[in-house]
Motif scaffolding. Structure first.
Motif, PDB file in Angstrom:
ATOM      1  N   ILE A 248      -5.031  35.326  11.817  1.00 47.86           N
ATOM      2  CA  ILE A 248      -5.103  34.291  12.848  1.00 47.86           C
ATOM      3  C   ILE A 248      -4.542  34.839  14.158  1.00 47.86           C
ATOM      4  O   ILE A 248      -3.400  35.294  14.205  1.00 47.86           O
ATOM      5  N   ILE A 249      -5.342  34.815  15.196  1.00 44.35           N
ATOM      6  CA  ILE A 249      -4.890  35.259  16.516  1.00 44.35           C
ATOM      7  C   ILE A 249      -4.237  34.092  17.257  1.00 44.35           C
ATOM      8  O   ILE A 249      -3.108  34.192  17.722  1.00 44.35           O
ATOM      9  N   TYR A 250      -4.971  32.978  17.346  1.00 41.21           N
ATOM     10  CA  TYR A 250      -4.387  31.773  17.925  1.00 41.21           C
ATOM     11  C   TYR A 250      -5.192  30.558  17.462  1.00 41.21           C
ATOM     12  O   TYR A 250      -6.308  30.681  16.945  1.00 41.21           O
TER      13      TYR A 250
ATOM     14  N   LYS B 214      -9.855  17.812  21.220  1.00 38.75           N
ATOM     15  CA  LYS B 214     -10.037  16.436  20.761  1.00 38.75           C
ATOM     16  C   LYS B 214      -9.374  16.270  19.392  1.00 38.75           C
ATOM     17  O   LYS B 214      -8.188  16.499  19.256  1.00 38.75           O
ATOM     18  N   SER B 215     -10.135  15.916  18.380  1.00 40.51           N
ATOM     19  CA  SER B 215      -9.526  15.695  17.056  1.00 40.51           C
ATOM     20  C   SER B 215      -9.608  16.927  16.159  1.00 40.51           C
ATOM     21  O   SER B 215      -9.249  16.874  14.985  1.00 40.51           O
ATOM     22  N   LYS B 216     -10.074  18.045  16.722  1.00 39.58           N
ATOM     23  CA  LYS B 216     -10.268  19.250  15.915  1.00 39.58           C
ATOM     24  C   LYS B 216      -9.304  20.355  16.321  1.00 39.58           C
ATOM     25  O   LYS B 216      -8.777  20.385  17.437  1.00 39.58           O
ATOM     26  N   LEU B 217      -9.116  21.284  15.390  1.00 36.35           N
ATOM     27  CA  LEU B 217      -8.412  22.523  15.658  1.00 36.35           C
ATOM     28  C   LEU B 217      -9.417  23.661  15.553  1.00 36.35           C
ATOM     29  O   LEU B 217     -10.214  23.704  14.613  1.00 36.35           O
ATOM     30  N   ILE B 218      -9.377  24.568  16.513  1.00 35.02           N
ATOM     31  CA  ILE B 218     -10.252  25.739  16.483  1.00 35.02           C
ATOM     32  C   ILE B 218      -9.383  26.943  16.164  1.00 35.02           C
ATOM     33  O   ILE B 218      -8.495  27.313  16.935  1.00 35.02           O
TER      34      ILE B 218
ATOM     35  N   ASN C 185     -12.170  38.207  12.976  1.00 34.66           N
ATOM     36  CA  ASN C 185     -13.624  38.365  12.852  1.00 34.66           C
ATOM     37  C   ASN C 185     -14.357  37.049  12.619  1.00 34.66           C
ATOM     38  O   ASN C 185     -15.499  37.054  12.159  1.00 34.66           O
ATOM     39  N   ASN C 186     -13.719  35.923  12.949  1.00 32.96           N
ATOM     40  CA  ASN C 186     -14.376  34.643  12.667  1.00 32.96           C
ATOM     41  C   ASN C 186     -13.701  33.529  13.456  1.00 32.96           C
ATOM     42  O   ASN C 186     -12.608  33.720  14.022  1.00 32.96           O
ATOM     43  N   VAL C 187     -14.345  32.367  13.484  1.00 35.19           N
ATOM     44  CA  VAL C 187     -13.780  31.172  14.111  1.00 35.19           C
ATOM     45  C   VAL C 187     -14.107  29.984  13.212  1.00 35.19           C
ATOM     46  O   VAL C 187     -15.240  29.845  12.745  1.00 35.19           O
ATOM     47  N   PHE C 188     -13.087  29.140  12.946  1.00 32.22           N
ATOM     48  CA  PHE C 188     -13.296  27.943  12.151  1.00 32.22           C
ATOM     49  C   PHE C 188     -12.875  26.714  12.945  1.00 32.22           C
ATOM     50  O   PHE C 188     -11.870  26.745  13.664  1.00 32.22           O
TER      51      PHE C 188
END
Length: 252
Positions: A162-164, A169-173, A178-181
């Motif tokens: 995890i980089i950051y 809104k109501s979500k966390l990115i 190598n990915n984004v969730f």
């Protein structure tokens, strides 16, 4: 645990070839490692070392860098921060092969240009054998994971990747190497999970949690923190004390 590869060469072609070869080998062999920095500027490498001296790093340094600071002097300075890091010396001049010994650099290997995929693959194989023995001998814990649900699918995320994390809104990115969730949740609950992982996570802004192991630059004057993926995060004046906290962590 992850091995971080840092490459420094003033020849952009050699820099790209070396980086691509390493990434190809890591992927093909399913090895836990990544290239975190490739640069022709030795001072960027030195800055990285000062900020990431607690990580497991592999430095690949060309001797001739067309700069006031050559690769051997750079390696010597890195050794002050990281007495146990891996250092591989790269040069086009085989007659310089004894120089790392004269500098007492404890170099892991010496590559003579032009290097091939086979050269790099052979070194990396031995390097990972040594690294695994190191982890075993010192009883270092293996990677930690958290479980998140994204698009109704559960994913195991390696915490150290995890980089950051940013809120929207109501979500966390969640930004990984190598990915984004994107997941539903609160910054407070996420920080609670991460704080119990033993990693260095900080909420530097109401909308950002960062992994301090992925910081590449701290600019106290402009109130910004730059991460390994290039993201520049502005730190509010109210959080100015966080800079002193980072200096304490990296300088101890």
């Amino acid at each position: 645990m992850t091995l971080n590869f840092i490459i420094c060469d003033d020849n952009s072609v050699v820099l790209d070839v070396t980086k691509n070869h390493i990434q190809k080998i890591l992927k093909q062999k399913n090895l836990n490692g990544k290239v975190v920095l490739d640069s022709s500027n030795p001072f960027r490498v030195l800055e990285y070392s000062s900020l990431h001296k607690k990580d497991f790093n592999v430095y690949i340094l060309d001797i001739s860098l067309n700069c006031d600071l050559n690769g051997l002097s750079l390696a010597r300075k890195i050794r002050k921060y990281e007495p146990h890091s891996y250092i591989i010396i790269l040069t086009a001049h085989i007659e310089l092969s004894l120089m790392p010994f004269k500098y007492r650099l404890k170099a892991f290997d010496f590559w003579v240009k032009p290097i091939t995929l086979r050269n790099i693959e052979s070194t990396i194989a031995v390097l990972y054998q040594d690294f695994e023995a190191l982890l075993k001998n010192f009883g270092i814990q293996q990677r930690s994971f958290i479980t998140v649900t994204s698009d109704y699918i559960k994913h195991q995320i390696c915490i150290e990747d995890i980089i950051y994390i940013e809120s929207f809104k109501s979500k966390l990115i969640i930004h990984l190497i190598n990915n984004v969730f994107q997941v539903y949740g609160s910054m407070k609950s996420m920080l609670f999970q991460l704080e119990h992982s033993g990693n260095f996570f900080y909420r530097v802004h109401k909308s950002y949690i960062i992994n301090s192991n992925h910081i590449v630059k701290i600019d106290k004057f402009n109130k910004t923190i730059t991460m390994t993926n290039g993201k520049e995060i502005l730190v509010p004046v109210t959080q100015n004390d966080i800079f002193d906290e980072f200096n304490y962590i990296f300088d101890d």
